[in-house]
Design a protein around this motif. Structure first.
Motif, PDB file in Angstrom:
ATOM      1  N   MET A   1       0.846  -1.176   0.000  1.00 27.01           N
ATOM      2  CA  MET A   1       0.000   0.000   0.000  1.00 27.01           C
ATOM      3  C   MET A   1       0.890   1.237   0.000  1.00 27.01           C
ATOM      4  O   MET A   1       1.628   1.468   0.940  1.00 27.01           O
ATOM      5  N   ALA A   2       0.844   2.017  -1.032  1.00 28.41           N
ATOM      6  CA  ALA A   2       1.666   3.229  -1.129  1.00 28.41           C
ATOM      7  C   ALA A   2       0.837   4.447  -0.728  1.00 28.41           C
ATOM      8  O   ALA A   2      -0.369   4.491  -0.947  1.00 28.41           O
ATOM      9  N   TYR A   3       1.508   5.385  -0.134  1.00 25.56           N
ATOM     10  CA  TYR A   3       0.874   6.645   0.253  1.00 25.56           C
ATOM     11  C   TYR A   3       1.727   7.804  -0.229  1.00 25.56           C
ATOM     12  O   TYR A   3       2.947   7.771  -0.129  1.00 25.56           O
ATOM     13  N   THR A   4       1.068   8.823  -0.723  1.00 26.67           N
ATOM     14  CA  THR A   4       1.712  10.110  -0.926  1.00 26.67           C
ATOM     15  C   THR A   4       1.158  11.004   0.169  1.00 26.67           C
ATOM     16  O   THR A   4      -0.054  11.068   0.373  1.00 26.67           O
ATOM     17  N   VAL A   5       2.027  11.662   0.895  1.00 25.37           N
ATOM     18  CA  VAL A   5       1.610  12.564   1.968  1.00 25.37           C
ATOM     19  C   VAL A   5       2.085  13.949   1.582  1.00 25.37           C
ATOM     20  O   VAL A   5       3.263  14.164   1.329  1.00 25.37           O
ATOM     21  N   GLN A   6       1.146  14.880   1.505  1.00 27.45           N
ATOM     22  CA  GLN A   6       1.481  16.240   1.097  1.00 27.45           C
ATOM     23  C   GLN A   6       1.098  17.228   2.181  1.00 27.45           C
ATOM     24  O   GLN A   6       0.043  17.106   2.800  1.00 27.45           O
TER      25      GLN A   6
ATOM     26  N   PHE B   1      -8.067   6.425  11.134  1.00 35.39           N
ATOM     27  CA  PHE B   1      -8.975   7.093  10.216  1.00 35.39           C
ATOM     28  C   PHE B   1      -8.355   7.391   8.846  1.00 35.39           C
ATOM     29  O   PHE B   1      -9.011   7.953   7.977  1.00 35.39           O
ATOM     30  N   ILE B   2      -7.094   7.039   8.643  1.00 37.60           N
ATOM     31  CA  ILE B   2      -6.467   7.277   7.339  1.00 37.60           C
ATOM     32  C   ILE B   2      -6.932   6.201   6.377  1.00 37.60           C
ATOM     33  O   ILE B   2      -6.728   5.009   6.597  1.00 37.60           O
ATOM     34  N   ASP B   3      -7.589   6.629   5.303  1.00 36.51           N
ATOM     35  CA  ASP B   3      -8.167   5.731   4.314  1.00 36.51           C
ATOM     36  C   ASP B   3      -7.069   5.215   3.386  1.00 36.51           C
ATOM     37  O   ASP B   3      -6.435   6.006   2.685  1.00 36.51           O
ATOM     38  N   PRO B   4      -6.825   3.904   3.353  1.00 41.00           N
ATOM     39  CA  PRO B   4      -5.745   3.386   2.514  1.00 41.00           C
ATOM     40  C   PRO B   4      -6.040   3.472   1.015  1.00 41.00           C
ATOM     41  O   PRO B   4      -5.132   3.373   0.205  1.00 41.00           O
ATOM     42  N   TYR B   5      -7.298   3.658   0.643  1.00 43.18           N
ATOM     43  CA  TYR B   5      -7.661   3.668  -0.777  1.00 43.18           C
ATOM     44  C   TYR B   5      -8.143   5.023  -1.268  1.00 43.18           C
ATOM     45  O   TYR B   5      -8.256   5.248  -2.458  1.00 43.18           O
TER      46      TYR B   5
END
Length: 96
Positions: free
Chosen positions: A1-6, A41-45
């Protein structure tokens, strides 16, 4: 599961960005895990947007659950702390 955090300002301009292969935690908590004030609460999708107060709670949670030597955890904690210290900045998690 990749995340971009801005880190974005109120107009949506990207101020800083991290790309993570996964959230830097031992596990992503379930939504009903009351021991996790923010990460659950962080939605992975989908996308999740945190305001300054939520970003401060995220920084505290990351500090509590991560080893201080984990690079991604340090970077995400620093980004969350920057967000919490500023006015009209938001932390965006862009899921896979």
């Amino acid at each position: 599961m990749a995340y971009t955090v801005q880190l974005r300002d109120e107009s949506g301009e990207v101020l800083d960005e991290l790309v993570l292969s996964a959230l830097p935690v031992v596990r992503v908590p379930e939504v009903d895990d009351s021991a996790s004030p923010v990460l659950r609460f962080i939605d992975p999708y989908g996308d999740t947007i945190l305001n300054a107060a939520q970003a401060a709670a995220l920084a505290e949670e990351l500090t509590a659950v991560n080893q201080s030597s984990e690079r991604d955890a340090k970077l995400l904690t620093a980004l969350a702390s920057r967000c919490s210290a500023a006015v009209h900045q938001y932390l965006w998690f862009i899921g896979d």
